[in-house]
Design an enzyme around this catalytic site. Structure first.
Site, PDB file in Angstrom:
ATOM      1  CG  ASP A   1     135.344  58.997  65.195  1.00 44.08           C
ATOM      2  OD1 ASP A   1     135.337  60.219  65.368  1.00 44.08           O
ATOM      3  OD2 ASP A   1     134.306  58.304  65.237  1.00 44.08           O
TER       4      ASP A   1
ATOM      5  N   GLY B   1     134.746  52.871  62.555  1.00 44.91           N
ATOM      6  CA  GLY B   1     134.561  53.688  61.362  1.00 44.91           C
ATOM      7  C   GLY B   1     135.789  54.533  61.051  1.00 44.91           C
TER       8      GLY B   1
ATOM      9  CG  MET C   1     130.175  56.469  72.917  1.00 48.31           C
ATOM     10  SD  MET C   1     130.897  57.790  73.911  1.00 48.31           S
ATOM     11  CE  MET C   1     130.713  59.156  72.832  1.00 48.31           C
TER      12      MET C   1
ATOM     13  CB  SER D   1     126.028  60.956  67.483  1.00 42.30           C
ATOM     14  OG  SER D   1     126.248  59.610  67.202  1.00 42.30           O
TER      15      SER D   1
ATOM     16  CG  LEU E   1     122.872  52.846  67.590  1.00 41.92           C
ATOM     17  CD1 LEU E   1     122.379  51.405  67.534  1.00 41.92           C
ATOM     18  CD2 LEU E   1     124.388  52.873  67.748  1.00 41.92           C
ATOM     19  CG  HIS E   2     124.791  57.806  62.706  1.00 38.12           C
ATOM     20  ND1 HIS E   2     125.779  57.162  61.992  1.00 38.12           N
ATOM     21  CD2 HIS E   2     125.437  58.537  63.649  1.00 38.12           C
ATOM     22  CE1 HIS E   2     126.957  57.507  62.459  1.00 38.12           C
ATOM     23  NE2 HIS E   2     126.784  58.328  63.479  1.00 38.12           N
TER      24      HIS E   2
ATOM     25  CD  GLN F   1     137.210  56.207  68.404  1.00 36.09           C
ATOM     26  OE1 GLN F   1     136.919  56.943  69.311  1.00 36.09           O
ATOM     27  NE2 GLN F   1     136.294  55.555  67.711  1.00 36.09           N
TER      28      GLN F   1
ATOM     29  CG  LEU G   1     125.831  59.476  57.991  1.00 36.42           C
ATOM     30  CD1 LEU G   1     124.904  58.279  58.183  1.00 36.42           C
ATOM     31  CD2 LEU G   1     125.016  60.702  57.662  1.00 36.42           C
TER      32      LEU G   1
ATOM     33  CG  HIS H   1     126.615  53.941  65.065  1.00 38.42           C
ATOM     34  ND1 HIS H   1     125.912  55.113  65.153  1.00 38.42           N
ATOM     35  CD2 HIS H   1     127.738  54.112  65.811  1.00 38.42           C
ATOM     36  CE1 HIS H   1     126.566  55.958  65.923  1.00 38.42           C
ATOM     37  NE2 HIS H   1     127.682  55.391  66.334  1.00 38.42           N
TER      38      HIS H   1
HETATM   39  O1  PAF Z   1     133.628  56.089  68.499  1.00 37.39           O
HETATM   40  C1  PAF Z   1     132.903  56.000  69.507  1.00 37.39           C
HETATM   41  O2  PAF Z   1     131.680  55.979  69.431  1.00 37.39           O
HETATM   42  C2  PAF Z   1     133.552  55.884  70.876  1.00 37.39           C
HETATM   43  O3  PAF Z   1     134.711  56.646  70.949  1.00 37.39           O
HETATM   44  C3  PAF Z   1     133.827  54.430  71.299  1.00 37.39           C
HETATM   45  C4  PAF Z   1     134.846  53.763  70.390  1.00 37.39           C
HETATM   46  C5  PAF Z   1     132.546  53.632  71.295  1.00 37.39           C
HETATM   47  C6  PAF Z   1     134.393  54.410  72.712  1.00 37.39           C
HETATM   48  O4  PAF Z   1     133.516  54.963  73.628  1.00 37.39           O
END
Ligand code: PAF
Length: 280
Positions: A148, A145, A28, A184, A31-32, A151, A182, A35
């Site tokens: 999360d 990563g 999203m 955002s 970036l750090h 996720q 880290l 990412h």
């Molecule tokens: O982890 C994230 O940055 C977001 O949830 C993702 C996977 C890019 C979906 O929008």
């Protein structure tokens, strides 16, 4: 680096690159180093690296401020260029979710616990956007990563259930030197809040240590982690648990691979973190 903003252009590009080994890092933006570590891993193993930057409205609840989400467009592009990204895909919200958009993807059980309790619509938004992105980019490998963790499990399950032909690669959490994972969101922390923010990783690390030293009683591990967090002022615990690393279900005793998960709120900033540990 090619910047593609249109879905149609991306589809045409993808057809041309049918034989390449494509690595994909969905983001999203803002970036750090976390990412960038995913991008480097993709760069190492794939011939073509695609990064997407799309602040997905579907994964924000009405109480979460979508408009406040950081969007440092130019510096993100520069970081991608320097990291050797081949294609940066930045669709517009209007094209991605047209007015008559009505399809969502939901992973039922895994999405309900932990983050799902506090953000009930979040994972449906994530799995919908990731499905669309995977259909468009059709990557051989997709990088996520461990930060999360839920996720990551939800996406892995979705990819398996829907037979999406991509390998989900888990990449380690990148931390500041004092242990803060880290994110955002860290940029929203004031100086004082930044000092309190290490509490979560300190507590989780202590939990991991006690498992290493043979503690298997989950309640006792959770209590000792909670005590650590309570020593930091201004930190509100949302959840703190030791659970099965694959199903995220709670356990009375540590057995096999477990994950220690936590979410805290400091002022208006919500932080999550996790650590893996192995029991007997
Ligand atoms: O982890 C994230 O940055 C977001 O949830 C993702 C996977 C890019 C979906 O929008």
């Amino acid at each position: 680096m090619r910047i593609i903003r249109s879905i149609r252009v991306l589809q045409v590009w993808r057809r041309k690159y049918a034989t390449q080994r494509i690595g994909f890092v969905p983001t999203m933006g803002a970036l750090h180093e976390g990412h960038l570590s995913l991008i480097r891993r993709a760069r190492k193993h794939c011939s073509t690296v695609v990064v997407s930057i799309f602040v997905n409205p579907l994964q924000f609840s009405p109480s979460e401020d979508l408009s406040r989400y950081p969007r440092p467009v130019k510096s993100d592009q520069q970081l991608c260029r320097e990291a050797g990204v081949d294609v940066l895909f930045c669709p517009s919200s209007e094209e991605f979710y047209p007015k008559d958009f009505q399809t969502t993807v939901k992973v039922n059980r895994l999405s309900q616990s932990w983050e799902g309790t506090f953000r009930p619509t979040h994972f449906e938004g994530v799995t919908t956007v990731v499905t669309k992105l995977l259909c468009l980019v059709r990557p051989n490998r997709s990088y996520f990563g461990q930060k999360d963790y839920q996720q990551l499990l939800v996406i892995k399950h979705m990819v398996k259930d829907l037979n999406i032909d991509t390998k989900i690669v888990r990449c380690s959490t990148i931390r500041e030197s004092d242990g803060l994972a880290l994110s955002s969101r860290n940029r929203y922390l004031s100086e004082n809040q930044r000092r309190q923010a290490i509490s979560l990783s300190v507590a989780l690390r202590q939990g991991v240590q006690s498992i290493k030293h043979g503690q298997t009683n989950v309640q006792m591990i959770q209590n000792s982690m909670q005590k650590i967090l309570e020593k930091f002022s201004g930190v509100r615990i949302e959840y703190l648990a030791v659970c099965d690393a694959n199903t995220l279900s709670t356990l009375p005793r540590v057995k096999g691979e477990v994950v220690l998960v936590g979410a805290i709120q400091i002022g208006k900033v919500r932080l999550i973190d996790n650590m893996l540990a192995k029991g007997p």
